[in-house]
Every structure is written in structure tokens, then in C-alpha cells.
Design a protein around this motif. Structure first.
Motif, PDB file in Angstrom:
ATOM      1  N   ALA A   1      -9.317   0.683   9.153  1.00 28.78           N
ATOM      2  CA  ALA A   1      -8.809  -0.675   8.949  1.00 28.78           C
ATOM      3  C   ALA A   1      -9.193  -1.150   7.558  1.00 28.78           C
ATOM      4  CB  ALA A   1      -9.363  -1.621  10.018  1.00 28.78           C
ATOM      5  N   SER A   2      -8.210  -1.254   6.688  1.00 33.27           N
ATOM      6  CA  SER A   2      -8.481  -1.640   5.302  1.00 33.27           C
ATOM      7  C   SER A   2      -7.196  -2.139   4.654  1.00 33.27           C
ATOM      8  CB  SER A   2      -9.031  -0.450   4.515  1.00 33.27           C
ATOM      9  OG  SER A   2      -9.118  -0.752   3.138  1.00 33.27           O
ATOM     10  N   ASN A   3      -7.344  -3.049   3.698  1.00 30.54           N
ATOM     11  CA  ASN A   3      -6.183  -3.529   2.948  1.00 30.54           C
ATOM     12  C   ASN A   3      -5.873  -2.637   1.751  1.00 30.54           C
ATOM     13  OD1 ASN A   3      -5.844  -5.736   4.682  1.00 30.54           O
ATOM     14  ND2 ASN A   3      -7.284  -6.981   3.519  1.00 30.54           N
ATOM     15  N   SER A   4      -6.674  -1.620   1.538  1.00 30.37           N
ATOM     16  CA  SER A   4      -6.417  -0.662   0.456  1.00 30.37           C
ATOM     17  C   SER A   4      -5.317   0.306   0.876  1.00 30.37           C
ATOM     18  CB  SER A   4      -7.683   0.131   0.126  1.00 30.37           C
ATOM     19  OG  SER A   4      -8.725  -0.735  -0.293  1.00 30.37           O
ATOM     20  N   ILE A   5      -4.457   0.655  -0.082  1.00 26.81           N
ATOM     21  CA  ILE A   5      -3.386   1.608   0.180  1.00 26.81           C
ATOM     22  C   ILE A   5      -3.915   3.014  -0.072  1.00 26.81           C
ATOM     23  CG2 ILE A   5      -1.073   2.362  -0.438  1.00 26.81           C
ATOM     24  CD1 ILE A   5      -1.178  -0.345   0.906  1.00 26.81           C
ATOM     25  N   VAL A   6      -3.913   3.827   0.961  1.00 28.98           N
ATOM     26  CA  VAL A   6      -4.424   5.193   0.836  1.00 28.98           C
ATOM     27  C   VAL A   6      -3.262   6.176   0.798  1.00 28.98           C
ATOM     28  CG1 VAL A   6      -6.576   4.605   2.005  1.00 28.98           C
ATOM     29  CG2 VAL A   6      -4.656   5.498   3.335  1.00 28.98           C
ATOM     30  N   ASP A   7      -3.499   7.325   0.200  1.00 28.46           N
ATOM     31  CA  ASP A   7      -2.514   8.394   0.154  1.00 28.46           C
ATOM     32  C   ASP A   7      -2.525   9.096   1.511  1.00 28.46           C
ATOM     33  OD1 ASP A   7      -1.336  11.042  -0.211  1.00 28.46           O
ATOM     34  OD2 ASP A   7      -1.358  10.599  -2.359  1.00 28.46           O
ATOM     35  N   LEU A   8      -1.443   8.960   2.254  1.00 26.66           N
ATOM     36  CA  LEU A   8      -1.422   9.480   3.623  1.00 26.66           C
ATOM     37  C   LEU A   8      -1.542  10.995   3.662  1.00 26.66           C
ATOM     38  CD1 LEU A   8       1.307   7.273   5.360  1.00 26.66           C
ATOM     39  CD2 LEU A   8      -1.070   6.750   4.818  1.00 26.66           C
ATOM     40  N   VAL A   9      -0.922  11.652   2.698  1.00 24.19           N
ATOM     41  CA  VAL A   9      -0.954  13.118   2.682  1.00 24.19           C
ATOM     42  C   VAL A   9      -2.336  13.628   2.293  1.00 24.19           C
ATOM     43  CG1 VAL A   9       0.027  15.192   1.659  1.00 24.19           C
ATOM     44  CG2 VAL A   9       1.513  13.254   2.196  1.00 24.19           C
ATOM     45  N   LYS A  10      -2.889  13.082   1.190  1.00 25.86           N
ATOM     46  CA  LYS A  10      -4.204  13.537   0.720  1.00 25.86           C
ATOM     47  C   LYS A  10      -5.305  13.229   1.727  1.00 25.86           C
ATOM     48  CE  LYS A  10      -3.339  13.359  -4.268  1.00 25.86           C
ATOM     49  NZ  LYS A  10      -3.755  12.745  -5.566  1.00 25.86           N
ATOM     50  N   GLN A  11      -5.183  12.089   2.419  1.00 26.46           N
ATOM     51  CA  GLN A  11      -6.212  11.699   3.379  1.00 26.46           C
ATOM     52  C   GLN A  11      -5.930  12.218   4.789  1.00 26.46           C
ATOM     53  OE1 GLN A  11      -9.016  10.130   2.481  1.00 26.46           O
ATOM     54  NE2 GLN A  11      -8.299  10.144   0.352  1.00 26.46           N
ATOM     55  N   SER A  12      -4.852  13.012   4.918  1.00 28.44           N
ATOM     56  CA  SER A  12      -4.463  13.583   6.220  1.00 28.44           C
ATOM     57  C   SER A  12      -4.289  12.501   7.286  1.00 28.44           C
ATOM     58  CB  SER A  12      -5.519  14.603   6.687  1.00 28.44           C
ATOM     59  OG  SER A  12      -5.618  15.671   5.766  1.00 28.44           O
ATOM     60  N   ILE A  13      -3.636  11.406   6.896  1.00 31.49           N
ATOM     61  CA  ILE A  13      -3.348  10.317   7.822  1.00 31.49           C
ATOM     62  C   ILE A  13      -2.069  10.635   8.586  1.00 31.49           C
ATOM     63  CG2 ILE A  13      -2.820   7.856   8.039  1.00 31.49           C
ATOM     64  CD1 ILE A  13      -5.665   8.341   7.164  1.00 31.49           C
ATOM     65  N   ASP A  14      -2.108  10.454   9.900  1.00 32.07           N
ATOM     66  CA  ASP A  14      -0.934  10.732  10.726  1.00 32.07           C
ATOM     67  C   ASP A  14       0.021   9.550  10.800  1.00 32.07           C
ATOM     68  OD1 ASP A  14      -1.735  13.412  11.700  1.00 32.07           O
ATOM     69  OD2 ASP A  14      -3.366  12.307  12.671  1.00 32.07           O
ATOM     70  N   VAL A  15      -0.529   8.350  10.922  1.00 32.64           N
ATOM     71  CA  VAL A  15       0.287   7.147  11.100  1.00 32.64           C
ATOM     72  C   VAL A  15      -0.304   6.010  10.273  1.00 32.64           C
ATOM     73  CG1 VAL A  15       1.210   5.480  12.760  1.00 32.64           C
ATOM     74  CG2 VAL A  15       0.827   7.840  13.473  1.00 32.64           C
ATOM     75  N   ALA A  16       0.572   5.271   9.592  1.00 33.20           N
ATOM     76  CA  ALA A  16       0.134   4.090   8.853  1.00 33.20           C
ATOM     77  C   ALA A  16       0.964   2.889   9.291  1.00 33.20           C
ATOM     78  CB  ALA A  16       0.278   4.306   7.347  1.00 33.20           C
ATOM     79  N   VAL A  17       0.306   1.757   9.414  1.00 30.73           N
ATOM     80  CA  VAL A  17       0.995   0.488   9.621  1.00 30.73           C
ATOM     81  C   VAL A  17       0.760  -0.339   8.369  1.00 30.73           C
ATOM     82  CG1 VAL A  17       1.118  -1.617  10.996  1.00 30.73           C
ATOM     83  CG2 VAL A  17       0.739   0.572  12.122  1.00 30.73           C
ATOM     84  N   ARG A  18       1.837  -0.737   7.704  1.00 27.26           N
ATOM     85  CA  ARG A  18       1.715  -1.436   6.428  1.00 27.26           C
ATOM     86  C   ARG A  18       2.653  -2.624   6.358  1.00 27.26           C
ATOM     87  NH1 ARG A  18       1.520   3.573   2.067  1.00 27.26           N
ATOM     88  NH2 ARG A  18      -0.625   4.253   2.510  1.00 27.26           N
ATOM     89  N   ILE A  19       2.237  -3.593   5.564  1.00 24.83           N
ATOM     90  CA  ILE A  19       3.092  -4.739   5.251  1.00 24.83           C
ATOM     91  C   ILE A  19       3.827  -4.410   3.963  1.00 24.83           C
ATOM     92  CG2 ILE A  19       3.170  -7.194   4.740  1.00 24.83           C
ATOM     93  CD1 ILE A  19       0.497  -7.451   6.266  1.00 24.83           C
ATOM     94  N   ASN A  20       5.141  -4.468   4.012  1.00 29.03           N
ATOM     95  CA  ASN A  20       5.960  -4.127   2.851  1.00 29.03           C
ATOM     96  C   ASN A  20       6.245  -5.387   2.045  1.00 29.03           C
ATOM     97  OD1 ASN A  20       8.000  -3.426   1.021  1.00 29.03           O
ATOM     98  ND2 ASN A  20       8.856  -1.895   2.396  1.00 29.03           N
ATOM     99  N   PHE A  21       5.596  -5.520   0.882  1.00 28.51           N
ATOM    100  CA  PHE A  21       5.794  -6.686   0.035  1.00 28.51           C
ATOM    101  C   PHE A  21       6.956  -6.446  -0.937  1.00 28.51           C
ATOM    102  CE2 PHE A  21       1.324  -6.796   1.304  1.00 28.51           C
ATOM    103  CZ  PHE A  21       1.215  -8.098   1.783  1.00 28.51           C
ATOM    104  N   GLY A  22       8.137  -6.187  -0.367  1.00 31.08           N
ATOM    105  CA  GLY A  22       9.324  -6.014  -1.188  1.00 31.08           C
ATOM    106  C   GLY A  22       9.424  -4.681  -1.884  1.00 31.08           C
ATOM    107  N   LYS A  23       8.627  -3.694  -1.465  1.00 31.54           N
ATOM    108  CA  LYS A  23       8.658  -2.388  -2.111  1.00 31.54           C
ATOM    109  C   LYS A  23       9.857  -1.595  -1.625  1.00 31.54           C
ATOM    110  CE  LYS A  23       3.613  -2.188  -2.544  1.00 31.54           C
ATOM    111  NZ  LYS A  23       2.393  -1.458  -2.167  1.00 31.54           N
TER     112      LYS A  23
END
Length: 301
Positions: free
Chosen positions: A130-152
């Protein structure tokens, strides 16, 4: 007719629509772009309708194509889940799932969601970041991310699924509402304001809209922080008014601890998305988790 329809063509159609591009669909499916185009043309010929309007820069669905895509998605997912169940034994969903979520969503919602999921699938171990920092999903081997899209813009390396809008609303205690008695929008400028992450010492400006009308208010922050839980606590203690994500104050509004001010004036919201790194085959544990949390998030957002 239906007994002669090739399901692979339907999968190609879904991929093209999801990616918004013949080129990206071809890359994902590891097929030549020309074959993808021929497959769609063949599908349209078999159905006797045009599904996609092709332009030089993008694709556009016809109304028939849009209706078909909306109905097709759940059907194909159900078929894929059925195959996965046969091949993987759905009663033996196991392994680890690494998840990253924004801090406030993680603390407020995901501790409960993850506990409920592991009660259903006790052989699954969840690692929640749980963090507001954007992590690299591939490098950190993250399976699922929930993010707020600020117009990206859409990330072509990710499978992205929108599950709602994160909206902030103006709230204060009933006692403060009675004390300040705001009747017109400008009255907000006179109320002590608890600000999110405004450490510059400047008065924050807030843009609000109502139908075709837009207003900008100059607020008076008496306290600033980068943590919505602190803001919520201070508002509950009567320190002033704040803009807070609606999911963080839903229960407080229902109980009467807080009241919403000027409900018809909206602050721009942002899309809440589930992101999954592109992969050749989604593991059944990930599919089960996505299917589990999607309706729960949609209830709040």
C-alpha cells in the motif's frame, strides 16, 4: 450459423477492440497484422454486418460492433474460466499474489478484500503493498495493481480495466455546518479548510462544476497534510471543511457524523483502474482475484 462460427475470430475481435489497434492486437496474439485484418473481415462477412470502421490512425466500432463487444466479453471470459477450471482444478487455487494499491484504498478497503479472498482460497498467499508511489510492475514482479489514472494515456504494456471513478466531495460536521451556514458557493471561502498536500504556503484554488457552469474558489487552509486519514480525523474533530474521497466518508455520511456540502457542485474525478502486466496466459489465481475484487471496487467507485 452459430455452429460454424470460429471462436478464435471472436477472440481476435475482442483483442482488437481492447487494444484499439490492429497492430497491438497482432503483437499480443503474435500474428501478422494482415492476418488480424483478414480475420475481422471474415468475421464481418460471416455475420453480415460491419463491426469496425477502419481509419488510418485508429479504429471505431459501429453500434453493432459496440453491442457485440459488450455482450461478447462476459461470454468469452466464462468460456476461458471453464477451460481453466478443467485444466487447473478450481478447488486447488494456490500460490502467491503480489498487489500494489494506493495507500488510502489499501488501508480502507483491501485489508478486508484480501482477508475475504483468502478465506475462499486458503492456499493463496497475498503480499499487499500500500503506497502512493508508482512502482514498476514488471521489475517488482507485481501481479495486480490498482491505480488512480490522473489523465494518463493507456499503457500498451499493461492490461488496463476501469472499475469506476474516484470522486472527492466537500464534507464537514453537522455542528460546523450549523455554525457557518453556507448558503451560496462563495461561503466556502470563509470556512477553515483542511488541505491535501499543500505545503507551499499558498492558498489553494479549487475548480467546481455544475452542468455547464464552472467556478473557481480560493480557499483558506488552516492545516495541510498528504494523508487523507489525518484530514478525515481533523474534519471529524470539527477543525473545518475538506474535500475527501467519497469512499473514505461513506459510512460517516450514513451515520450522520458528517454532512456533504453543495452536492450538486462536482470536483473532477479520476478513473480507478486495475492493471495487469501483459502475459501469454493469465494464471487462474490472478483471474480469480480480478473477478473477485472488480464488483467490490465498483460498489465503492
Amino acid at each position: 450459423m452459430i455452429d460454424k462460427l470460429d471462436l478464435n475470430k471472436l477472440r481476435v475481435f475482442r483483442e482488437v477492440v481492447q487494444e484499439g489497434s490492429f497492430t497491438k492486437a497482432a503483437q499480443n496474439l503474435k500474428q501478422p497484422k494482415s492476418r488480424i485484418s483478414r480475420t475481422i473481415s471474415s468475421l464481418e462477412k460471416e455475420l453480415g454486418v460491419q463491426l469496425i470502421i477502419r481509419t488510418t490512425r485508429q479504429i471505431q466500432l459501429t453500434q453493432v460492433g459496440q453491442d457485440m463487444y459488450q455482450r461478447l466479453g462476459p461470454i468469452l471470459r466464462e468460456l476461458e474460466n471453464t477451460v481453466d477450471t478443467v485444466m487447473n482444478d478450481s478447488n486447488d487455487v494456490s500460490g502467491s499474489i503480489k498487489i500494489t494499491v494506493p495507500e488510502d484504498i489499501g488501508m480502507e478497503l483491501f485489508s478486508k478484500f484480501c482477508r475475504e479472498f483468502t478465506q475462499i482460497y486458503p492456499k493463496v498467499q497475498i503480499g499487499l503493498h500500500a503506497s502512493n508511489s508508482i512502482v514498476d510492475l514488471v521489475k517488482q514482479s507485481i501481479d495486480v495493481a490498482v491505480r488512480i489514472n490522473f489523465g494518463k494515456s493507456k499503457d500498451s504494456t499493461m492490461i488496463q480495466k476501469s472499475v469506476g471513478q474516484v470522486e472527492t466531495i466537500m464534507v464537514m460536521t453537522p455542528e460546523n455546518f450549523k455554525k457557518y451556514s453556507p448558503t451560496k458557493l462563495e461561503d466556502i471561502e470563509k470556512i477553515p479548510y483542511i488541505s491535501y498536500d499543500s505545503f507551499e504556503g499558498k492558498n489553494p484554488f479549487m475548480k467546481l462544476t455544475r452542468k455547464n457552469e464552472t467556478r473557481t474558489l480560493k480557499l483558506k487552509p488552516v492545516f495541510s497534510t498528504n494523508n487523507f486519514f489525518i484530514i478525515r480525523s481533523m474534519v471529524l474533530d470539527g477543525a473545518g471543511m475538506a474535500h475527501i474521497p467519497s469512499f473514505l466518508v461513506r459510512d460517516h455520511l450514513l451515520s450522520g457524523q458528517l454532512v456533504q456540502v453543495f452536492k450538486d457542485w462536482k470536483h473532477p474525478g479520476n478513473s480507478l483502474q486495475i492493471l495487469i502486466p501483459h502475459q501469454k496466459k493469465m494464471h487462474i489465481k490472478i483471474r480469480k482475484f480480478i473477478d473477485f475484487i472488480t464488483p467490490k471496487l465498483m460498489q465503492y467507485f
